[in-house]
Design an enzyme around this catalytic site. Structure first.
Site, mmCIF file in Angstrom:
data_model
loop_
_atom_site.group_PDB
_atom_site.id
_atom_site.type_symbol
_atom_site.label_atom_id
_atom_site.label_comp_id
_atom_site.label_asym_id
_atom_site.label_seq_id
_atom_site.Cartn_x
_atom_site.Cartn_y
_atom_site.Cartn_z
ATOM 1 C CE LYS A 40 -1.352 1.633 4.499
ATOM 2 N NZ LYS A 40 -1.498 2.871 4.394
ATOM 3 C CB CYS A 139 -4.839 5.846 11.202
ATOM 4 S SG CYS A 139 -5.213 4.478 9.904
#
Ligand code: EPZ
Length: 456
Positions: A40, A139
């Site tokens: 990712k 996040c």
């Protein structure tokens, strides 16, 4: 004896991977084989790099995760054509020949909960002379500021204007090479400098750069495009700007965060998982910890097999930039450490606040104490920054089921693994967030023998 019976990549009887709430019945070891695709944290950056080319790029091993979808739609609103290459699962063709300015509202609507949009700055400034970057998601693991990024962009000659819902950048005089010394080897700020310097006029010297394998892979991508980048000793990167770049054809480096996550799942649940696509070199530091904690691993040509070698032992680890122990590895490791015999210590030095996820583990019966200001004593490899949060984990503690709302990507993964380790039933909500970074997460769990139902 090889107990690897399941192949989590075999289609047929697969669960949907779009659930938000699952009910897990734990207490069963996870065993089988899972494949990891491209990282990712490289794939999304390589997709942004395609903006810099004058011809189309082809990227292989792209995982089907929502962070990729966010970057794809941001590229599309800027006029990049993104197509799946037929017959080749996980291959994208990115054609930037129609790059154009996008409306602020459109960019905002597509940015999602990701930090990647900040990396569009340099490429868009080169292509269009301006860029708008919405306020960033990602996040919630500390402040996660972007000051290093903006300071670097200003050094290249960008004008940065803060607006109510984001920042607008322009480069009235074009961008020129700069001398930049990062206050900390930030991954994102290093990528920002690379993506900006490759087309800036003159030479850029970047000191205190991050050197994670994903960054080296981004350098490889940029070199394929025509960039001239050399990596000097002591975290120094030199970039000689060039007038034009072309498209690349590249296979992304494997996702070592996902590989480490499945390894910890095997240790926590006393299972046996073969992680297809995992490689030893990029995981040396992690593998040392697996060995110290009492795990076994076998390195194969096509992946690494993980399982316990006996009772788990406590360890002391400190997260760090590469080549240290990655901050993204500590959450799944902590779940395994709840089953180790004795007291483990984990110091988090990369983010200010990345132990929030342990509250849910405590609710499940774990004995974990978070020390917000660190520990006075105890082994520290190199006390480095003012971020000295530590957690002590005392085990083994049986875990029991609980109702949990997952907070973020890695914390969420860990909660699911804890629920699978626990006796009894757990209801885990907000699991959609896990698909930001784990491809076919529920299908893989199912094929590893996890017992769960989708309830929403
Ligand atoms: C990347 O985040 C990864 N994200 C993170 O993975 C990973 O945890 C992190 O690198 C460290 O390896 C992506 O690649 C998309 P940093 P990044 O800039 O680039 C401070 C995951 O779960 N800082 O290296 O945002 C910052 O607050 C994610 O896959 C500043 O102070 O990380 C942090 O304390 C989560 N100012 C430290 O540096 C800045 O301008 C390291 O952040 C930038 C960063």
């Amino acid at each position: 004896m090889n107990t690897l019976l399941n192949d989590a990549n075999t289609p047929g009887g697969m669960v949907e991977d779009t659930a938000e709430i699952i009910k897990i019945r734990g207490g069963r070891p996870l065993s089988g084989r899972v494949e990891v695709k491209g990282a990712k944290n490289l794939v999304t950056k390589a997709m942004v790099a395609a903006l810099l080319g004058e011809t189309a790029s082809v990227l292989h091993d792209v995982p089907d995760i929502s962070d990729v979808a966010v970057v794809r739609s941001l590229l599309e609103v800027h006029g990049v054509r993104v197509d799946e290459v037929e017959g080749e699962e996980g291959t994208l063709r990115l054609d930037p020949s129609g790059v154009e300015s996008a409306h602020m509202e459109e960019i905002d609507a597509h940015a999602g909960a990701s930090r990647i949009p900040i990396l569009f700055c340099g490429p868009l400034l080169h292509r269009l002379g301006q860029a708008f970057i919405p306020d960033l998601g990602g996040c919630r693991i500390g402040d996660r500021p972007i000051d290093f990024h903006l300071d670097a962009l200003r050094k290249f000659g960008a004008v940065v204007e803060k607006q109510p819902n984001g920042i607008r950048l322009s480069a009235p005089q074009g961008l020129r090479g700069a001398n930049i010394h990062l206050p900390y080897p930030s991954v994102g700020a290093t990528e920002q400098v690379l993506l900006t310097a490759v087309r800036a006029k003159g030479v850029t010297e970047l000191k205190n750069a991050a050197i994670e394998p994903e960054i080296m892979d981004l350098i490889a991508v940029l070199q394929k495009m025509g960039a001239i980048i050399s990596y000097e000793p002591n975290r120094v990167i030199l970039i000689e700007g060039v007038d034009a770049l072309r498209g690349y054809d590249h296979r992304a480096i494997f996702d070592r965060n996902e590989a480490a996550s499945w390894a910890c799942a095997a240790l926590a649940t006393d299972g046996d998982i073969f992680v297809g696509g995992a490689k030893q070199q990029e995981m040396l530091t992690f593998l040392n910890v697996v060995r110290k904690v009492g795990g076994e691993f076998d390195i194969h040509e096509d992946g690494i097999r993980f399982r316990r070698g006996g009772a788990l032992r406590p360890v002391s680890v400190e997260t760090d930039v590469h080549p240290g122990f990655m901050t993204d590895w500590q959450q799944p490791l902590i779940v395994a450490l709840t089953q180790a015999h004795g007291e483990s210590i984990v110091h988090e030095t990369v983010y200010e606040n990345r132990f929030g996820f342990t509250d849910a583990l405590v609710k499940m019966g774990a004995n974990i104490v978070v020390h917000p200001h660190g520990l006075q004593d105890g082994p520290r490899r190199v006390p480095r920054r003012n971020l000295e949060q530590a957690a002590t984990i005392t085990g083994p503690t049986p875990l029991h089921g609980a109702d949990i709302v997952v907070p973020d990507l890695r914390g969420g993964y860990s909660h699911v693994i804890a629920a699978l380790t626990a006796e009894g039933e757990s209801t885990i909500s907000n699991i959609g967030i896990i698909s930001r970074g784990y491809e076919k997460f529920l299908s893989k769990l199912q094929l590893l023998g996890a017992d769960f139902d989708i309830v929403g």
